[in-house]
Design a protein around this motif. Structure first.
Motif, PDB file in Angstrom:
ATOM      1  N   PHE A 207      51.306 -20.908 -42.458  1.00  0.00           N
ATOM      2  CA  PHE A 207      52.466 -20.068 -42.095  1.00  0.00           C
ATOM      3  C   PHE A 207      53.652 -20.779 -41.280  1.00  0.00           C
TER       4      PHE A 207
ATOM      5  N   SER B 155      49.362 -10.497 -42.146  1.00  0.00           N
ATOM      6  CA  SER B 155      51.007 -10.588 -42.085  1.00  0.00           C
ATOM      7  C   SER B 155      51.331 -10.150 -40.451  1.00  0.00           C
TER       8      SER B 155
ATOM      9  N   HIS C 183      59.110 -15.152 -41.025  1.00  0.00           N
ATOM     10  CA  HIS C 183      58.894 -14.900 -42.487  1.00  0.00           C
ATOM     11  C   HIS C 183      58.887 -13.317 -42.832  1.00  0.00           C
TER      12      HIS C 183
ATOM     13  N   HIS D 228      54.592 -11.345 -38.566  1.00  0.00           N
ATOM     14  CA  HIS D 228      55.591 -11.433 -39.650  1.00  0.00           C
ATOM     15  C   HIS D 228      55.599  -9.987 -40.323  1.00  0.00           C
TER      16      HIS D 228
END
Length: 474
Positions: free
Chosen positions: A139, A167, A146, A172
């Motif tokens: 990432f 995530s 993101h 994110h």
């Protein structure tokens, strides 16, 4: 944040994170790792023989004295666990009652009886920590801020929970959308990708290709009209050739991000170098000859190739001991500094090996030999036939962007390759492929990608065709 409500779980989560960060930084010595693995192996064996009805019988006679005497040489004396064991024993495989889990999953049941795959806090902490630590490098390589699209089945399946949790761990936002669901569909999924400016997508390779085809059909350019920077692909075979094909279609980087199964959880994770790595803090890996079941020998470079056998080194809802995955893999020593675990290369299922004119050909061999020479492709299928004189033939059917065709040079290169490697006359054709190529993650690579006309339809191909009929209206 659930861990803060239980001190013991919270302490375990923090220790797990410290261990994986130390390993990621290269701070574990080989001696420390081997000692950890052997001690955790003994702990898993104690745990399953005490708590699992199946393993209490399967590993009968494994008492404390034999556990203390256990060595790396005697591990292979332990019996295998097979897929048939999982299908016949079902809940007797479990080492904890279901109410001790936090979530219940099961295998899809498309090619056999669904088997229970509950997860307790230990399962999720151990597996998601390993993924989070590895994925952090990927990432960061693609910037910050993101918005992640998570595209996978959610009902009784771990995809959405796992990638949503990771995530969040990485800071994110994410949106869960399953394009094959009637609630979402491909049209709405494409709209959401644009509306919320998704930059990273977790999905199966066939979903990435299907989205590109749907975008093109709607008059959109995947490279220009979307802001996706990278794809994290899982669920089916993803060779470098296929990854490059998807990357070129979207103008993004495509990673084979995960090697896992519903029953065995996380067995490999992509790291910052773009390659899958084993997770030796969590799993003990063996590679065997699938016919003799003897350990596969290493070549001069330390590469071992054969069927993967795994043992869980953590004690959750359903630890498995010497589980035959049915998958062909290659394990290679990692080169240079960095994440100190082996490279893991999935080659396809043992059952998907194909005979072409006496040549044993894996799914990986076929796909990665042909696709790099087929530029501009959005989908493909292979057709195998046999001539009257007994020669196996190979054809590739391509769905290309904007109806383009391969250059004569590329077509001739494919023909030469097929003849030289497998003795196959080779042809190329073009057109729509229907929905069958979207079934690989649910059935198998072979059922989705190969039409073998040399024999009658097997059960998996029939299942894939039936599933494809329900997906034809994407």
């Amino acid at each position: 944040m659930f861990t803060i409500f239980d001190d013991e779980t919270d302490a375990f989560a923090r220790k797990t994170l410290r261990d994986h960060r130390r390993f990621d930084a290269g701070e574990w010595t080989p001696e420390e790792l081997r000692a950890h693995q052997l001690e955790q192996l003994r702990t898993t064996l104690r745990y399953v023989t005490k708590n699992s009805p199946f393993y209490a019988q399967h590993l009968t006679g494994l008492d404390e004295s034999s556990l203390e005497a256990l060595s790396w040489e005697s591990v292979t004396d332990l019996p295998f666990t097979t897929k048939d064991d999982l299908r016949t024993q079902l809940h007797a495989m479990l080492s904890q009652p279901l109410d001790r889990a936090w979530v219940f999953y099961e295998t899809t049941g498309t090619t056999g009886r669904s088997t229970p795959c509950p997860r307790d806090n230990t399962d999720s902490i151990v597996n998601n920590t390993a993924l989070t630590v590895c994925y952090d490098h990927v990432f960061r390589a693609h910037g910050s801020g993101h918005m992640v699209g998570v595209m996978g089945p959610n009902e009784l399946h771990s995809t959405g929970d796992t990638f949503g949790d990771i995530s969040r761990n990485l800071g994110h936002a994410h949106a869960k959308m399953w394009p094959h669901s009637p609630v979402v569909g491909f049209t709405r999924a494409l709209e959401v990708l644009r509306e919320i400016e998704v930059t990273a997508v977790f999905c199966a390779p066939n979903v990435a290709l299907s989205l590109a085809k749907q975008a093109a059909a709607a008059g959109l350019d995947p490279r220009r009209d979307f802001g996706i920077r990278f794809f994290m692909l899982t669920g089916e075979l993803a060779t470098p050739g296929l990854l490059d094909m998807i990357g070129r279609a979207w103008g993004a980087t495509a990673y084979n991000c995960l090697y896992a199964s519903q029953e065995a959880s996380i067995l490999g994770a992509v790291h910052g170098d773009g390659r899958l790595r084993t997770v030796p803090l969590n799993v003990l890996y063996e590679v065997i000859d699938p016919v003799t079941t003897q350990p596969a020998p290493a070549d001069a470079h330390g590469r071992r190739e054969g069927e993967l056998v795994i043992t869980h080194l953590y004690q959750g809802s359903k630890p498995l001991v010497r589980y035959r995955t049915g998958d062909l893999v290659a394990l290679e020593p990692a080169a240079g500094a960095g994440y100190p675990s082996e490279y893991l290369l999935p080659l396809g299922r043992v059952r998907d090996v194909i005979d072409l004119n006496g040549n044993r050909v894996t799914a990986y061999d076929l796909e990665d030999s042909l696709l790099p020479r087929a530029e501009g492709v959005l989908d493909y299928q292979l057709v195998i036939d046999r001539t009257d004189d007994g020669t196996d033939t190979l054809a590739i059917q391509l769905h290309t962007a904007e109806g383009i065709t391969l250059t004569d040079d590329r077509t001739e290169a494919l023909k030469r390759l097929a003849q030289e490697r497998w003795g196959c006359p080779f042809t190329v054709s073009y057109g729509e492929l229907g929905g069958i190529t979207t079934t690989g993650a649910m059935v198998s690579w072979k059922a989705a990608r190969v039409h073998d006309r040399r024999s009658s339809l097997d059960s998996e191909r029939q299942i894939a065709l039936g599933m494809a009929g329900g997906r034809s209206g994407q």
